[in-house]
Design a protein around this motif. Sequence first.
Motif, mmCIF file in Angstrom:
data_model
loop_
_atom_site.group_PDB
_atom_site.id
_atom_site.type_symbol
_atom_site.label_atom_id
_atom_site.label_comp_id
_atom_site.label_asym_id
_atom_site.label_seq_id
_atom_site.Cartn_x
_atom_site.Cartn_y
_atom_site.Cartn_z
ATOM 1 N N VAL A 1 2.991 79.858 -4.839
ATOM 2 C CA VAL A 1 1.688 79.688 -4.189
ATOM 3 C C VAL A 1 0.701 80.807 -4.524
ATOM 4 N N ALA A 2 1.166 81.883 -5.166
ATOM 5 C CA ALA A 2 0.314 83.038 -5.411
ATOM 6 C C ALA A 2 0.086 83.244 -6.909
ATOM 7 N N GLY A 3 -0.577 84.346 -7.250
ATOM 8 C CA GLY A 3 -0.858 84.648 -8.640
ATOM 9 C C GLY A 3 -2.094 85.512 -8.755
ATOM 10 N N THR A 4 -2.846 85.324 -9.850
ATOM 11 C CA THR A 4 -4.049 86.123 -10.084
ATOM 12 C C THR A 4 -5.205 85.230 -10.511
ATOM 13 N N THR A 5 -6.420 85.699 -10.220
ATOM 14 C CA THR A 5 -7.624 85.082 -10.748
ATOM 15 C C THR A 5 -8.405 86.134 -11.524
ATOM 16 N N THR A 6 -9.234 85.679 -12.444
ATOM 17 C CA THR A 6 -10.048 86.572 -13.271
ATOM 18 C C THR A 6 -11.521 86.220 -13.094
ATOM 19 N N LEU A 7 -12.339 87.248 -12.951
ATOM 20 C CA LEU A 7 -13.779 87.079 -12.798
ATOM 21 C C LEU A 7 -14.500 87.880 -13.879
ATOM 22 N N GLU A 8 -15.462 87.279 -14.532
ATOM 23 C CA GLU A 8 -16.390 87.989 -15.405
ATOM 24 C C GLU A 8 -17.674 88.187 -14.606
ATOM 25 N N VAL A 9 -18.121 89.447 -14.507
ATOM 26 C CA VAL A 9 -19.264 89.771 -13.660
ATOM 27 C C VAL A 9 -20.352 90.440 -14.495
ATOM 28 N N ASP A 10 -21.583 89.963 -14.348
ATOM 29 C CA ASP A 10 -22.737 90.610 -14.958
ATOM 30 C C ASP A 10 -23.108 91.811 -14.096
ATOM 31 N N LEU A 11 -23.004 93.013 -14.657
ATOM 32 C CA LEU A 11 -23.213 94.221 -13.873
ATOM 33 C C LEU A 11 -24.672 94.439 -13.502
ATOM 34 N N ARG A 12 -25.593 93.803 -14.188
ATOM 35 C CA ARG A 12 -27.007 93.977 -13.864
ATOM 36 C C ARG A 12 -27.441 93.063 -12.730
ATOM 37 N N SER A 13 -27.024 91.815 -12.776
ATOM 38 C CA SER A 13 -27.445 90.853 -11.760
ATOM 39 C C SER A 13 -26.457 90.719 -10.617
ATOM 40 N N GLY A 14 -25.177 91.098 -10.862
ATOM 41 C CA GLY A 14 -24.147 90.906 -9.851
ATOM 42 C C GLY A 14 -23.609 89.496 -9.809
ATOM 43 N N GLU A 15 -23.985 88.658 -10.761
ATOM 44 C CA GLU A 15 -23.543 87.274 -10.770
ATOM 45 C C GLU A 15 -22.204 87.117 -11.491
ATOM 46 N N VAL A 16 -21.410 86.165 -11.022
ATOM 47 C CA VAL A 16 -20.149 85.822 -11.682
ATOM 48 C C VAL A 16 -20.459 84.819 -12.781
ATOM 49 N N THR A 17 -20.100 85.171 -14.017
ATOM 50 C CA THR A 17 -20.369 84.280 -15.141
ATOM 51 C C THR A 17 -19.186 83.384 -15.474
ATOM 52 N N ARG A 18 -17.972 83.821 -15.166
ATOM 53 C CA ARG A 18 -16.775 82.991 -15.306
ATOM 54 C C ARG A 18 -15.784 83.377 -14.218
ATOM 55 N N HIS A 19 -14.993 82.394 -13.764
ATOM 56 C CA HIS A 19 -14.042 82.645 -12.676
ATOM 57 C C HIS A 19 -12.939 81.602 -12.789
ATOM 58 N N PHE A 20 -11.675 82.066 -12.936
ATOM 59 C CA PHE A 20 -10.600 81.109 -13.188
ATOM 60 C C PHE A 20 -9.240 81.710 -12.818
ATOM 61 N N VAL A 21 -8.244 80.837 -12.659
ATOM 62 C CA VAL A 21 -6.859 81.263 -12.438
ATOM 63 C C VAL A 21 -6.312 81.814 -13.744
ATOM 64 N N SER A 22 -5.745 83.036 -13.698
ATOM 65 C CA SER A 22 -5.190 83.645 -14.916
ATOM 66 C C SER A 22 -3.673 83.755 -14.887
ATOM 67 N N LEU A 23 -3.036 83.517 -13.729
ATOM 68 C CA LEU A 23 -1.563 83.485 -13.617
ATOM 69 C C LEU A 23 -1.220 82.723 -12.349
ATOM 70 N N ASN A 24 -0.225 81.829 -12.434
ATOM 71 C CA ASN A 24 0.277 81.154 -11.231
ATOM 72 C C ASN A 24 1.779 80.954 -11.341
ATOM 73 N N GLY A 25 2.399 80.442 -10.272
ATOM 74 C CA GLY A 25 3.843 80.262 -10.272
ATOM 75 C C GLY A 25 4.607 81.440 -9.709
ATOM 76 N N THR A 26 3.908 82.368 -9.047
ATOM 77 C CA THR A 26 4.531 83.533 -8.423
ATOM 78 C C THR A 26 4.274 83.475 -6.920
ATOM 79 N N ILE A 27 4.758 84.474 -6.182
ATOM 80 C CA ILE A 27 4.504 84.513 -4.737
ATOM 81 C C ILE A 27 4.204 85.958 -4.313
ATOM 82 N N VAL A 28 3.400 86.069 -3.261
ATOM 83 C CA VAL A 28 3.106 87.351 -2.606
ATOM 84 C C VAL A 28 2.695 88.422 -3.617
#
Length: 494
Positions: free
Chosen positions: A137-164
Motif C-alpha cells: 500500500v506504500a511507496g514513493t512519489t516524485t514531484l518536479e517543482v518550478d522553483l520560481r513559480s512554486g508550481e508542480v510541473t510533473r507528479h507521479f508514483v515512482s515506486l510501489n509494492g512496499t509498506i510503511v
Amino acid sequence: MVSLDRRSFLATTGGVLASGAALNTLGAHAAWAAAGRSPSDPGEVGYGELRRTAARNTGEELLALPAGFSYVVLGRTGTPMDDGTLTPIAHDGMAAFRGTRRHTARLIRNHEVRTPPGSPVGRVHVPGSARYDELGVAGTTTLEVDLRSGEVTRHFVSLNGTIVNCAGGRMLGDRGWLTCEETTAGPAQGWQRKHGYIFEVPLDGPGPGSPAASMPLTAMGRFSHEAVAVDPRTGYVYETEDDSGKPDGFYRYRPRNPWKLSDGGVLEMLKIRGQDGYDCREGQRMGARLPVEWVRIDDPDPDLENGAPTCTQQGLAKGGAKFNRLEGCWWGDGSVFFNSTSGGDAKNGDPPNADGFVEGYGQVWQYIPGRRDGGTLVLVYESPGRKALDSPDNLTFTPRGGIVLCEDDSSDADADPHPLAPGLTNVNRLIGLDPRRGEPFEFAVNISDDSEFAGACFSPDGSVLFVNNLGSTAATDPPGRTYAIRGPWRRGPL
C-alpha cells in the motif's frame, strides 16, 4: 553567521552539506543546554516572532512562520497526479535533487501508509507495474517543482509494492533515493511477501505510469528501518532503527560494490568498545567521546515467521549498544548525525518500555568514522525539555550552516499546546538551531493538525525549504501535504 559562497554550495552533494559551521552549531547548542538556560523571548532569536500565515496558492492558514516568509502547498493527499492516480496519504521522508530542467527541483517523497493489505485508502499503486508485493500500500512519489513559480510541473508514483515507507537517504553519487520500510510485517500479517527492507528509487528512469521495479536489498537487513546516510568516501551505508518500545540499534552496511548495493555486503551493529550492551538512552554526558567497534549481524534477512532471532537481537547478543527510537540520519563534515527521538534524561511522562526504560525528549548523536579503528560516538545534544525540543525526527543541515529538526511529538502523557494553534493538544514544530548563540528557536508551527513534520530538505540552489506534513497514515483526513517555504534566509541562522 558563517555562510558558503554559491560555488562552494553547489559543489556539495545535492547542494546541501553539513559544514564545520553546522557542527559548530551543534556544539554551541550543547553548551547552551548544558548551562541550563531557558529559551529567550521568541522575538530575540532566529527570525523573530511567528504569525499565522496563509498559503499563497490555497489561502488556508496551515503554518505559522516568521515575518517575510511565505509558502505554497504541493501534492496534497487526493489531488490527481500525471499518471492518473491520486496523491497518496502519509507524506514522510524526502530528498530534493536537481530537476530535469533549469530552475527546477525533483523531490522523491515517501508515503508511510499503514492501511491493511491491498486497501485502496490513500494507496500508492500503479496497476501493471513491477511490484514487490501485489498487496503493498506504500511507496514513493516524485514531484518536479518550478522553483520560481512554486508550481508542480510533473507528479507521479515512482515506486510501489512496499509498506510503511518512513524515511531513507540519498544514494551514493546522488543517483536516487533509498527508501526504508519501518516494519517487519509479512505473511503472518496478511502480506504476500516479507517486509522490513530498503529499496532503491533511481533518479533517472521512473516517469508517469512507469514506477521503478521494487526489489528489496535484503543484505542491508530486515528490521524496522527509519533512515540512512551514505559515506561518500567509502560507500558505507549507515542505518537507523525505530522499533517503538524496544531497544534499537545503529547499523552500517559495508557493500561489496558501493555502486551496486544488491551485490551484497556485510551488515554490522555499533558497539561501544569493550562494553557489552552499553545503554546510550540515558545517563550520557554531552561531548564525551565513546570509542566504537562493530559486531557482525550473521543473518541480516532473518526468517522471523519461523522464530529466527531479529537483527536487533543478534547485535545485542554480541554486545551492541542500545538506543531508543533512532530516526533522522544525515551525512556531513565527515560524520553521520542521527536523532534518538525519545532518548535522554529529561522524561516525557510516558509509561516505561518493556525493559523499563522511560522515554525522554530526544538526543542528537554524531558518529565519526575511524581510519584505523571503529570510530567515535559523541552525544552532541540532549533536550532538557519539550519547550526546547520535543521528539526530534528527521533533520537537515542548511546551506548556510544552520540546522532544522522536525518534531514528532510522540508523548501521550505530556500535552504540548501552542498559542498559535488553539484547539490542538500536541503541536509539532520545525526547530532551528542558531549557530551564533546555540539556542533553539521555532521556525514553523503546524497549526492545521497534530501530525508531525517530516522530510525537511533544501532545494539544490538553497532558495526553498521543502517539508512535509504527515497527515494520517491510515485515512485521507487529515491530508498529507508538502510545503515549499521561501523567504529571507540570510537574515537569520538558517
